[in-house]
Design an enzyme around this catalytic site. Structure first.
Site, PDB file in Angstrom:
ATOM      1  N   ILE A  69       0.852  -1.191   0.000  1.00 45.44           N
ATOM      2  CA  ILE A  69       0.000   0.000   0.000  1.00 45.44           C
ATOM      3  C   ILE A  69       0.889   1.243   0.000  1.00 45.44           C
ATOM      4  O   ILE A  69       0.405   2.364   0.071  1.00 45.44           O
ATOM      5  CB  ILE A  69      -0.915  -0.056   1.265  1.00 45.44           C
ATOM      6  CG1 ILE A  69      -2.031   0.958   1.259  1.00 45.44           C
ATOM      7  CG2 ILE A  69      -0.142   0.033   2.540  1.00 45.44           C
ATOM      8  CD1 ILE A  69      -3.222   0.525   0.492  1.00 45.44           C
TER       9      ILE A  69
ATOM     10  N   ARG B 123       4.494   2.229  -1.882  1.00 46.44           N
ATOM     11  CA  ARG B 123       4.987   2.817  -3.128  1.00 46.44           C
ATOM     12  C   ARG B 123       5.458   1.702  -4.054  1.00 46.44           C
ATOM     13  O   ARG B 123       6.016   0.698  -3.598  1.00 46.44           O
ATOM     14  CB  ARG B 123       6.217   3.703  -2.854  1.00 46.44           C
ATOM     15  CG  ARG B 123       5.897   5.109  -2.468  1.00 46.44           C
ATOM     16  CD  ARG B 123       5.296   5.921  -3.618  1.00 46.44           C
ATOM     17  NE  ARG B 123       4.966   7.277  -3.215  1.00 46.44           N
ATOM     18  CZ  ARG B 123       3.821   7.652  -2.647  1.00 46.44           C
ATOM     19  NH1 ARG B 123       2.860   6.773  -2.422  1.00 46.44           N
ATOM     20  NH2 ARG B 123       3.604   8.916  -2.327  1.00 46.44           N
TER      21      ARG B 123
ATOM     22  N   GLU C 156       4.006   2.924 -12.436  1.00 37.82           N
ATOM     23  CA  GLU C 156       2.567   3.159 -12.621  1.00 37.82           C
ATOM     24  C   GLU C 156       2.323   4.450 -13.402  1.00 37.82           C
ATOM     25  O   GLU C 156       3.143   5.372 -13.299  1.00 37.82           O
ATOM     26  CB  GLU C 156       1.847   3.180 -11.260  1.00 37.82           C
ATOM     27  CG  GLU C 156       2.248   4.304 -10.350  1.00 37.82           C
ATOM     28  CD  GLU C 156       1.586   4.209  -8.973  1.00 37.82           C
ATOM     29  OE1 GLU C 156       1.803   3.206  -8.275  1.00 37.82           O
ATOM     30  OE2 GLU C 156       0.869   5.157  -8.606  1.00 37.82           O
TER      31      GLU C 156
ATOM     32  N   HIS D  96      -3.786   2.761  -7.106  1.00 39.07           N
ATOM     33  CA  HIS D  96      -3.263   3.787  -6.186  1.00 39.07           C
ATOM     34  C   HIS D  96      -4.406   4.604  -5.558  1.00 39.07           C
ATOM     35  O   HIS D  96      -4.469   5.819  -5.695  1.00 39.07           O
ATOM     36  CB  HIS D  96      -2.281   4.706  -6.924  1.00 39.07           C
ATOM     37  CG  HIS D  96      -1.325   5.417  -5.997  1.00 39.07           C
ATOM     38  ND1 HIS D  96      -0.027   5.715  -6.330  1.00 39.07           N
ATOM     39  CD2 HIS D  96      -1.483   5.916  -4.739  1.00 39.07           C
ATOM     40  CE1 HIS D  96       0.567   6.355  -5.344  1.00 39.07           C
ATOM     41  NE2 HIS D  96      -0.307   6.486  -4.355  1.00 39.07           N
ATOM     42  N   ILE D  97      -5.295   3.876  -4.872  1.00 39.11           N
ATOM     43  CA  ILE D  97      -6.463   4.537  -4.264  1.00 39.11           C
ATOM     44  C   ILE D  97      -6.437   4.451  -2.743  1.00 39.11           C
ATOM     45  O   ILE D  97      -7.476   4.577  -2.091  1.00 39.11           O
ATOM     46  CB  ILE D  97      -7.792   3.956  -4.816  1.00 39.11           C
ATOM     47  CG1 ILE D  97      -7.853   2.422  -4.637  1.00 39.11           C
ATOM     48  CG2 ILE D  97      -8.000   4.334  -6.275  1.00 39.11           C
ATOM     49  CD1 ILE D  97      -9.226   1.820  -4.906  1.00 39.11           C
TER      50      ILE D  97
HETATM   51  C1  DGY Z   1       0.441   9.676  -0.625  1.00 39.53           C
HETATM   52  O1  DGY Z   1      -0.174  10.510   0.038  1.00 39.53           O
HETATM   53  O2  DGY Z   1       1.658   9.598  -0.615  1.00 39.53           O
HETATM   54  C2  DGY Z   1      -0.389   8.759  -1.460  1.00 39.53           C
HETATM   55  O3  DGY Z   1       0.377   7.828  -2.120  1.00 39.53           O
HETATM   56  C3  DGY Z   1      -1.231   9.557  -2.427  1.00 39.53           C
HETATM   57  O4  DGY Z   1      -2.501   9.055  -2.327  1.00 39.53           O
END
Ligand code: DGY
Length: 334
Positions: free
Chosen positions: A249, A251, A280, A298-299
């Site tokens: 979740i 990177r 991505e 990426h949600i």
């Molecule tokens: C962040 O805030 O770093 C997230 O990856 C963007 O949603």
């Protein structure tokens, strides 16, 4: 999202307001808050700019409102000799060349806290969907393959009472761990330093190797940097339980996506859930070919309150900079 307030600057602005580049379409409330104080150029198209467009658009700007998926590298910063402030609407800031910012004395702000709980919820959504094969079985049902109930159909992995390993025990890692308590999970974590919050949650700190060998479910929640590039590669996947699930979740680039696809195909681990990817929005074709994977675009922080909170915090940082007040959430060390 309406964009009636966005001013595409076709000419050099005549006003004395600082020039602000907003790289992606934003909520109208952001434009409402900033319009009076900045001369805004706003990319309100669906497509992000490529590197050349980014350099051309940033060239005359004083300030930048960016997002996690932009690439604000040394060349982009060099293209903007007057740039004096960067606000990113993200908690992560690995997309910004901090070295260049430091050299030029450009402050950078990010958006911690406002997205913590939504992102922890999404980590759990991915974990549950992955461990219990939700999307895989749904695809199968929709394809008309379901001919009747069977004892061994789509057997998944238990969550209740299982061991959860969290790699990266910051705010989001701790929020994930708090949810795990409701599932009576044993929690272990790997972090550079001991976390008092994690200890209070009864989590034990392990080396990465120990964690990977012990956990039934591994969650990656660490920031991306050169040091964390491919922290999970073929060797680490080999060190996990063959029944384990892996959730990213954090990177893209933390996981070696090609090695992961290989491990999934060979059954070296049971399943994976990914919200972020190397390169991505392109997703490695070998991952797309795997059934035992849940893929989301990426949600992690994508709830209205969380995204609005992030967007407005970035705007409030710009307003603080404009008025000479202390920045609300500066990236440390700049
Ligand atoms: C962040 O805030 O770093 C997230 O990856 C963007 O949603």
């Amino acid at each position: 999202m309406s964009n009636q307030d966005s001013n595409a600057l076709s000419k050099e602005p005549q006003s004395s307001k600082p020039r602000l580049l907003i790289t992606r379409r934003v909520f109208p409330a952001v434009l409402d808050a900033l319009n009076e104080h900045f001369e805004i150029k706003h990319n309100d198209a669906d497509e992000p700019w490529g590197p050349e467009q980014m350099r051309a658009n940033i060239a005359p700007m004083d300030a930048l409102y960016t997002v996690a998926t932009d690439r604000i590298d040394a060349a982009v910063i060099a293209a903007a000799p007057q740039l004096r402030m960067i606000a990113t609407g993200s908690v992560g800031y690995n997309h910004i060349d901090l070295g260049s910012c430091r050299e030029r004395g450009i402050p950078v702000t990010n958006t911690p806290d406002v997205l913590t709980e939504a992102t922890a919820d999404m980590a759990w959504a991915l974990l549950m969907a992955t461990a219990r094969r939700v999307t895989e079985s749904e695809r199968w049902l929709r394809a008309g393959s379901w001919k009747g109930w069977a004892w061994d159909q789509f057997l998944g992995a238990d969550l209740y009472g299982a061991t959860l390993g969290i790699v990266g025990m910051g705010r989001i890692g701790c929020a994930i761990a708090r949810r795990a308590q409701g599932f009576s999970m044993r929690i272990c974590y790997h972090n550079r330093s001991e976390s008092a919050q994690a200890d209070a949650l009864g989590a034990s700190r392990l080396s990465l190797e120990e964690l990977l060998a012990t956990a039934d479910h591994v969650m990656l929640v660490l920031p991306y940097s050169q040091a964390t590039h491919h922290v999970i590669g073929a060797g680490q996947l080999q060190g996990m339980k063959s029944t384990a699930t892996l959730i990213n979740i954090a990177r893209g680039g933390i996981v070696d996506d090609a090695a992961l696809a290989d491990a999934l195909k060979q059954g070296r681990i049971a399943a994976a859930g990914l919200d972020v990817f190397e390169g991505e929005p392109t997703v490695h074709p070998a991952l797309l070919a795997c059934d035992n994977i849940v893929l989301t675009p990426h949600i992690g922080s994508a709830t209205l309150s969380s995204r609005l909170g992030m967007a407005m915090l970035a705007a409030r940082n710009l307003l603080a900079w404009r008025s000479g007040s202390p920045l609300l959430t500066p990236v440390p060390g700049l």
